[in-house]
Design a protein around this motif. Structure first.
Motif, mmCIF file in Angstrom:
data_model
loop_
_atom_site.group_PDB
_atom_site.id
_atom_site.type_symbol
_atom_site.label_atom_id
_atom_site.label_comp_id
_atom_site.label_asym_id
_atom_site.label_seq_id
_atom_site.Cartn_x
_atom_site.Cartn_y
_atom_site.Cartn_z
ATOM 1 N N LEU A 81 0.649 12.245 -5.647
ATOM 2 C CA LEU A 81 2.249 13.610 -5.045
ATOM 3 C C LEU A 81 2.072 14.747 -6.876
ATOM 4 C CD1 LEU A 81 5.278 11.949 -3.695
ATOM 5 C CD2 LEU A 81 3.104 12.913 -3.022
ATOM 6 N N VAL A 82 1.579 14.144 -7.394
ATOM 7 C CA VAL A 82 1.917 15.320 -8.082
ATOM 8 C C VAL A 82 0.945 16.123 -8.718
ATOM 9 C CG1 VAL A 82 1.803 15.749 -11.374
ATOM 10 C CG2 VAL A 82 3.715 14.204 -10.259
ATOM 11 N N HIS A 83 -0.532 15.271 -8.500
ATOM 12 C CA HIS A 83 -1.621 15.924 -8.410
ATOM 13 C C HIS A 83 -2.010 16.405 -7.218
ATOM 14 C CE1 HIS A 83 -3.448 12.359 -11.376
ATOM 15 N NE2 HIS A 83 -2.650 13.227 -12.205
ATOM 16 N N ASP A 84 -1.485 16.140 -6.129
ATOM 17 C CA ASP A 84 -1.509 16.690 -5.065
ATOM 18 C C ASP A 84 -1.344 17.860 -5.052
ATOM 19 O OD1 ASP A 84 -2.847 14.784 -3.420
ATOM 20 O OD2 ASP A 84 -0.760 13.986 -2.181
ATOM 21 N N ASP A 85 0.101 18.731 -5.527
ATOM 22 C CA ASP A 85 1.022 19.497 -5.186
ATOM 23 C C ASP A 85 0.218 20.773 -7.137
ATOM 24 O OD1 ASP A 85 3.014 18.508 -4.156
ATOM 25 O OD2 ASP A 85 4.097 18.539 -5.582
ATOM 26 N N VAL A 86 -0.486 20.120 -7.217
ATOM 27 C CA VAL A 86 -2.430 20.955 -8.319
ATOM 28 C C VAL A 86 -2.948 21.277 -7.405
ATOM 29 C CG1 VAL A 86 -3.221 20.843 -9.911
ATOM 30 C CG2 VAL A 86 -1.220 19.479 -10.366
ATOM 31 N N ILE A 87 -3.350 20.612 -6.360
ATOM 32 C CA ILE A 87 -4.484 21.152 -5.429
ATOM 33 C C ILE A 87 -4.172 21.533 -4.091
ATOM 34 C CG2 ILE A 87 -6.257 19.538 -4.063
ATOM 35 C CD1 ILE A 87 -5.850 17.137 -5.613
ATOM 36 N N ASP A 88 -2.958 21.757 -4.192
ATOM 37 C CA ASP A 88 -2.236 22.026 -2.905
ATOM 38 C C ASP A 88 -1.792 23.889 -3.413
ATOM 39 O OD1 ASP A 88 -2.896 20.532 -1.205
ATOM 40 O OD2 ASP A 88 -0.985 19.435 -1.183
ATOM 41 N N TRP A 103 6.425 23.503 -15.617
ATOM 42 C CA TRP A 103 5.225 23.775 -16.157
ATOM 43 C C TRP A 103 3.660 23.393 -16.556
ATOM 44 C CZ3 TRP A 103 9.170 20.024 -14.564
ATOM 45 C CH2 TRP A 103 10.359 19.151 -15.153
ATOM 46 N N GLY A 104 2.998 23.580 -15.298
ATOM 47 C CA GLY A 104 2.240 24.538 -15.294
ATOM 48 C C GLY A 104 0.898 24.090 -14.996
ATOM 49 N N ASP A 105 -0.382 23.630 -14.170
ATOM 50 C CA ASP A 105 -1.128 23.160 -14.313
ATOM 51 C C ASP A 105 -1.669 21.785 -14.973
ATOM 52 O OD1 ASP A 105 -1.431 24.056 -11.724
ATOM 53 O OD2 ASP A 105 -3.727 25.148 -11.731
ATOM 54 N N ARG A 106 -2.060 21.965 -16.073
ATOM 55 C CA ARG A 106 -2.513 21.551 -17.120
ATOM 56 C C ARG A 106 -1.334 20.108 -17.535
ATOM 57 N NH1 ARG A 106 -4.550 23.762 -23.152
ATOM 58 N NH2 ARG A 106 -6.252 24.749 -21.236
ATOM 59 N N MET A 107 0.099 19.751 -18.164
ATOM 60 C CA MET A 107 1.217 19.453 -17.609
ATOM 61 C C MET A 107 1.268 18.929 -16.973
ATOM 62 S SD MET A 107 3.381 18.618 -20.225
ATOM 63 C CE MET A 107 4.334 17.593 -20.726
ATOM 64 N N ALA A 108 1.469 19.690 -14.852
ATOM 65 C CA ALA A 108 1.283 18.401 -13.941
ATOM 66 C C ALA A 108 0.344 17.212 -14.305
ATOM 67 C CB ALA A 108 0.619 19.628 -13.007
ATOM 68 N N MET A 109 -1.108 17.595 -14.656
ATOM 69 C CA MET A 109 -2.323 16.951 -14.658
ATOM 70 C C MET A 109 -2.021 15.860 -15.309
ATOM 71 S SD MET A 109 -4.288 17.258 -11.976
ATOM 72 C CE MET A 109 -5.559 16.605 -12.464
ATOM 73 N N TYR A 110 -1.524 16.084 -16.565
ATOM 74 C CA TYR A 110 -1.515 14.288 -17.186
ATOM 75 C C TYR A 110 -0.618 13.983 -17.222
ATOM 76 C CZ TYR A 110 -4.463 16.930 -20.890
ATOM 77 O OH TYR A 110 -5.818 17.146 -21.428
ATOM 78 N N THR A 111 1.188 14.554 -16.480
ATOM 79 C CA THR A 111 2.443 13.978 -15.615
ATOM 80 C C THR A 111 1.193 12.399 -15.206
ATOM 81 O OG1 THR A 111 3.675 15.567 -16.384
ATOM 82 C CG2 THR A 111 4.305 13.988 -14.830
ATOM 83 N N GLY A 112 0.607 13.066 -13.814
ATOM 84 C CA GLY A 112 0.046 12.120 -13.435
ATOM 85 C C GLY A 112 -0.180 11.050 -13.786
ATOM 86 N N ASP A 113 -0.990 11.384 -14.460
ATOM 87 C CA ASP A 113 -2.137 10.558 -15.207
ATOM 88 C C ASP A 113 -1.177 9.556 -15.455
ATOM 89 O OD1 ASP A 113 -4.644 11.801 -14.341
ATOM 90 O OD2 ASP A 113 -4.518 12.602 -16.128
ATOM 91 N N TYR A 114 0.164 9.839 -16.344
ATOM 92 C CA TYR A 114 0.811 9.063 -17.317
ATOM 93 C C TYR A 114 1.424 8.206 -16.671
ATOM 94 C CZ TYR A 114 5.091 7.628 -19.790
ATOM 95 O OH TYR A 114 5.551 6.994 -20.556
#
Length: 321
Positions: A81-88, A103-114
């Motif tokens: 979901l976190v990754h989807d929200d960046v894509i969408d 928190w912005g795209d970069r933080m969201a992607m790292y959060t999803g990865d974590y």
């Protein structure tokens, strides 16, 4: 059986899953902890943990093992979901700001990865190679589905087959795995595992089709986002694909669907889809998947867990949010 009654009957076990989820997203990195717990605190249906727990009822109900699996699968769902929200480029989810928005795209992607990595750590405690093989293959398929969805944004030439394959990978796989892994961890007989896998898959297909219908027919308050959000983002769902083929205003709909769609154009497109019979067509498709879902379910032993799964199936098919 009402959904609230089903959840209430599992409350103590779901509370353990919830505590496990909070523990797993804990980290000494302050911003990562805040972002990781953000979506968790927004809540959700927790249907994947419920499927894990109820599938476990058909075998040896080992709660510590089942809560571990349930938490891991919910974390995988949350990460997606976190990754989807960046894509969408989504600003809200369930009526609250997304991790991306806060928190912005970069933080969201790292959060999803974590969050995704924490799920893998949880499941690493299982020695059964089948669990890891099934999950790995499914995650590969889910990622392929996400890439295909991005590829097909605003693609008005998509086929029904493309759509069904996408929602299988987007939604049905993880629900199916929830039932399968719950049954496997509980040492259920192979036939029971297969039937629960089928139940989860068909329920997942119906779930996503209903989601796609609600995106066009519900209200912003219930959706937590504007009506027609999928359409405005270029995600052409089953009712829209039907309208593109069968509406008397198909040419106008094709002209409307673009990356530059205004809010007024989205609303006009939604009206064309509704008038085309696309909603009714999608509803019939969801009903067919639900029939297959219940057919698999009724072949399982007649017990309380089966009754609860039946109640969830009816909720999926009748929900308005």
């Amino acid at each position: 059986m009402k959904l609230m009654d089903i959840y209430f009957s599992l409350k103590s076990d779901l509370d353990l899953v919830e505590r496990r989820l909070l523990d797993e997203v804990h980290t000494s990195q302050y911003n990562l902890k805040k972002a990781s717990s953000h979506l968790l605190k927004a809540g959700g249906k927790r249907i994947r943990p419920v499927f894990v727990l109820l599938a476990g009822k058909f075998g040896h109900y080992d709660l510590p093992k089942l809560t571990r699996v349930a938490a891991a699968l919910e974390l995988i769902h949350m990460a997606s979901l976190v990754h989807d929200d960046v894509i969408d480029d989504a600003a809200t989810r369930r009526g609250t700001p997304t991790v991306k928005a806060e928190w912005g795209d970069r933080m969201a992607m790292y959060t999803g990865d974590y969050i995704f990595a924490r799920a893998l750590v949880l499941l690493a405690e299982f020695s059964d190679v089948r669990i890891h093989q099934l999950l790995s293959e499914s995650i590969v398929s889910m990622c392929e589905g996400e890439i295909e969805q991005i590829r097909d944004f605003y693609n008005k030439e998509q086929t029904l087959r493309t759509y069904l394959r996408r929602i299988k990978r987007k939604t049905a796989l993880l629900l199916s795995i929830s039932c399968t892994l719950g049954a496997m961890v509980a040492d259920c007989p192979p036939r029971t595992v297969r039937l629960l896998e089928r139940y989860g898959y068909y329920a997942g297909m119906a779930f996503q089709i209903i989601d796609d219908i609600l995106d066009l027919t519900s209200t912003p308050k219930k959706l937590g986002k504007p009506v027609g959000s999928d359409l405005s983002q270029g995600n052409l769902t089953l009712p829209v694909l039907f309208a593109l083929q069968h509406s008397q205003d198909a040419v106008r709909l094709r002209d409307l669907i673009s990356r530059e769609m205004t809010r007024a154009e989205v609303e006009e497109a939604v009206k064309i889809v509704k008038a085309s019979g696309g909603i009714e067509y999608a509803r019939k498709m969801a009903d067919r998947y639900m029939e297959k879902c219940l057919d698999a379910l009724y072949k399982l032993p007649n017990m309380d867990a089966r009754n609860k799964l039946e109640g969830i199936a009816h909720f999926i098919n009748e929900r308005d949010h």
